[in-house]
Design a protein around this motif. Sequence first.
Motif, PDB file in Angstrom:
ATOM      1  N   ILE A 225       0.852  -1.201   0.000  1.00 50.58           N
ATOM      2  CA  ILE A 225       0.000   0.000   0.000  1.00 50.58           C
ATOM      3  C   ILE A 225       0.885   1.248   0.000  1.00 50.58           C
ATOM      4  O   ILE A 225       0.658   2.199  -0.748  1.00 50.58           O
ATOM      5  CB  ILE A 225      -0.953  -0.005   1.224  1.00 50.58           C
ATOM      6  CG1 ILE A 225      -1.944  -1.176   1.106  1.00 50.58           C
ATOM      7  CG2 ILE A 225      -1.703   1.324   1.336  1.00 50.58           C
ATOM      8  CD1 ILE A 225      -2.799  -1.409   2.350  1.00 50.58           C
TER       9      ILE A 225
ATOM     10  N   ALA B 299       2.387   2.108  -3.247  1.00 54.84           N
ATOM     11  CA  ALA B 299       1.434   2.706  -4.191  1.00 54.84           C
ATOM     12  C   ALA B 299       1.004   4.101  -3.783  1.00 54.84           C
ATOM     13  O   ALA B 299       0.565   4.890  -4.627  1.00 54.84           O
ATOM     14  CB  ALA B 299       0.203   1.812  -4.310  1.00 54.84           C
ATOM     15  N   THR B 300       1.112   4.441  -2.476  1.00 58.30           N
ATOM     16  CA  THR B 300       0.495   5.703  -2.036  1.00 58.30           C
ATOM     17  C   THR B 300       1.483   6.714  -1.457  1.00 58.30           C
ATOM     18  O   THR B 300       1.137   7.875  -1.290  1.00 58.30           O
ATOM     19  CB  THR B 300      -0.568   5.426  -0.941  1.00 58.30           C
ATOM     20  OG1 THR B 300       0.076   4.731   0.138  1.00 58.30           O
ATOM     21  CG2 THR B 300      -1.712   4.587  -1.472  1.00 58.30           C
ATOM     22  N   SER B 301       2.706   6.276  -1.122  1.00 62.31           N
ATOM     23  CA  SER B 301       3.634   7.202  -0.464  1.00 62.31           C
ATOM     24  C   SER B 301       4.672   7.712  -1.469  1.00 62.31           C
ATOM     25  O   SER B 301       4.571   7.442  -2.662  1.00 62.31           O
ATOM     26  CB  SER B 301       4.295   6.499   0.720  1.00 62.31           C
ATOM     27  OG  SER B 301       4.987   7.427   1.520  1.00 62.31           O
ATOM     28  N   ASP B 302       5.664   8.476  -0.985  1.00 61.23           N
ATOM     29  CA  ASP B 302       6.666   9.016  -1.902  1.00 61.23           C
ATOM     30  C   ASP B 302       8.068   8.536  -1.522  1.00 61.23           C
ATOM     31  O   ASP B 302       8.292   8.058  -0.406  1.00 61.23           O
ATOM     32  CB  ASP B 302       6.610  10.549  -1.925  1.00 61.23           C
ATOM     33  CG  ASP B 302       6.792  11.112  -0.536  1.00 61.23           C
ATOM     34  OD1 ASP B 302       7.942  11.188  -0.074  1.00 61.23           O
ATOM     35  OD2 ASP B 302       5.774  11.434   0.128  1.00 61.23           O
TER      36      ASP B 302
ATOM     37  N   VAL C 194      -2.089  -4.537  -3.835  1.00 57.84           N
ATOM     38  CA  VAL C 194      -2.872  -3.433  -4.413  1.00 57.84           C
ATOM     39  C   VAL C 194      -3.258  -3.769  -5.844  1.00 57.84           C
ATOM     40  O   VAL C 194      -4.414  -3.595  -6.244  1.00 57.84           O
ATOM     41  CB  VAL C 194      -2.060  -2.114  -4.333  1.00 57.84           C
ATOM     42  CG1 VAL C 194      -2.814  -0.986  -5.021  1.00 57.84           C
ATOM     43  CG2 VAL C 194      -1.768  -1.764  -2.883  1.00 57.84           C
TER      44      VAL C 194
ATOM     45  N   ILE D  75      -6.945  -1.158  -3.885  1.00 53.31           N
ATOM     46  CA  ILE D  75      -6.456  -0.489  -2.672  1.00 53.31           C
ATOM     47  C   ILE D  75      -7.382  -0.680  -1.479  1.00 53.31           C
ATOM     48  O   ILE D  75      -6.913  -0.920  -0.354  1.00 53.31           O
ATOM     49  CB  ILE D  75      -6.176   1.020  -2.947  1.00 53.31           C
ATOM     50  CG1 ILE D  75      -5.491   1.705  -1.769  1.00 53.31           C
ATOM     51  CG2 ILE D  75      -7.423   1.786  -3.325  1.00 53.31           C
ATOM     52  CD1 ILE D  75      -4.035   1.557  -1.760  1.00 53.31           C
ATOM     53  N   GLU D  76      -8.693  -0.616  -1.684  1.00 44.99           N
ATOM     54  CA  GLU D  76      -9.600  -0.729  -0.532  1.00 44.99           C
ATOM     55  C   GLU D  76      -9.557  -2.130   0.060  1.00 44.99           C
ATOM     56  O   GLU D  76      -9.491  -2.302   1.276  1.00 44.99           O
ATOM     57  CB  GLU D  76     -11.035  -0.333  -0.911  1.00 44.99           C
ATOM     58  CG  GLU D  76     -11.252   1.176  -0.978  1.00 44.99           C
ATOM     59  CD  GLU D  76     -10.579   1.932   0.184  1.00 44.99           C
ATOM     60  OE1 GLU D  76     -10.721   1.492   1.348  1.00 44.99           O
ATOM     61  OE2 GLU D  76      -9.889   2.931  -0.062  1.00 44.99           O
TER      62      GLU D  76
ATOM     63  N   ARG E  97      -6.405  -2.573   1.994  1.00 43.17           N
ATOM     64  CA  ARG E  97      -6.496  -1.964   3.336  1.00 43.17           C
ATOM     65  C   ARG E  97      -7.271  -2.879   4.286  1.00 43.17           C
ATOM     66  O   ARG E  97      -6.889  -3.070   5.443  1.00 43.17           O
ATOM     67  CB  ARG E  97      -7.198  -0.603   3.256  1.00 43.17           C
ATOM     68  CG  ARG E  97      -6.306   0.490   2.697  1.00 43.17           C
ATOM     69  CD  ARG E  97      -6.717   1.866   3.242  1.00 43.17           C
ATOM     70  NE  ARG E  97      -5.666   2.830   2.947  1.00 43.17           N
ATOM     71  CZ  ARG E  97      -5.685   3.634   1.883  1.00 43.17           C
ATOM     72  NH1 ARG E  97      -6.694   3.609   1.041  1.00 43.17           N
ATOM     73  NH2 ARG E  97      -4.680   4.469   1.684  1.00 43.17           N
TER      74      ARG E  97
ATOM     75  N   VAL F  27      -0.960   2.813   7.671  1.00 42.00           N
ATOM     76  CA  VAL F  27      -1.897   2.972   6.544  1.00 42.00           C
ATOM     77  C   VAL F  27      -3.354   2.940   6.981  1.00 42.00           C
ATOM     78  O   VAL F  27      -4.229   2.939   6.167  1.00 42.00           O
ATOM     79  CB  VAL F  27      -1.709   1.876   5.471  1.00 42.00           C
ATOM     80  CG1 VAL F  27      -0.366   1.984   4.827  1.00 42.00           C
ATOM     81  CG2 VAL F  27      -1.946   0.506   6.060  1.00 42.00           C
TER      82      VAL F  27
END
Length: 295
Positions: free
Chosen positions: A224, A227-230, A250, A255-256, A259, A294
Amino acid sequence: MDLSEELRARVARVEGGIERLLPGAGEPSPRLHTAMRYAMQGGGKRLRPVMVLSAARLFREHPRADALAAAVAVECVHAYSLVHDDLPCMDNDDLRRGRPTAHRAFDEATALLAGDALLTLAFEILADSYRGDPALASALTLELARAAGSRRLIGGQMEDLLAERTGAPGPLGLEYIHLSKTAAMIEASLVMGGLCGGAPEEALVRLRSGGRELGLAFQIVDDILDATSDTQTLGKTAGKDARAGKATYVSVHGIEAARRLARERSDSAVELLSSLPGDGGFLAALAQNMLGRVR
Ligand code: GRG
């Protein structure tokens, strides 16, 4: 002591053990030993060795043996796997823990050898440090060798590489890869801690199950975050899995659902770890803390 203070104290103990048990950078051959130290330093979270120490404290006021050497051995295997995973023939990554990967900081051959040497050192540390209790030395060696071998860590890495070439492995294939690549070492950390603490068989079984759930949750969280952080926050290249067309929780589940799966696995890990005696609460809190990123 609160969780973060206790965690800092245990990480500091692990750092001290690493400093003491790794060959000095000045020993012959200095380039190799410098590269080994580089791979073991630089801001790793030390989750696995802290789990070894924490599991060892659960069972007896006077544990069977000090778990520090086992904790360092586990971290040696973990560091080797990261060095090799970053190599051009595998993930070909330039960044690890916010710094150049070992083959970028040194060169490919040095990184390869430093990884080999860390893997070998792990077993030297176990054999040497627990030689006064041969049954324990043997049990620890078996546990770590099984987790790191072709049926778990290396097998998972092989299947992960093959999946990149042949396409998405599907939910079951993905679970096999992550049980092997990620959960195996987390399970081994908890079981090795339990062995040093003199845990009874039923507690070892529970540690193993907790490690399995925690390992899967940890990997889902990692997917996750990829896919979502930097890149700056992660200290390693973000979004790499999607660009490489890698199957992740993911990409396979969305994504949901990823999670939700992370929450389910982590709740189950926390329940298993909370049911242990002693300060099982610390392990459960550590699990919650590392997975909470997350939620
Ligand atoms: C090369 C045999 C071989 C295996 C490589 C560990 C591994 C298998 C690959 C690394 C890539 C990856 C996503 C592994 C999953 C486990 C994982 C999230 C490792 C990173 O662990 P952290 O976050 O790392 O505990 P630090 O830097 O904190 O030690």
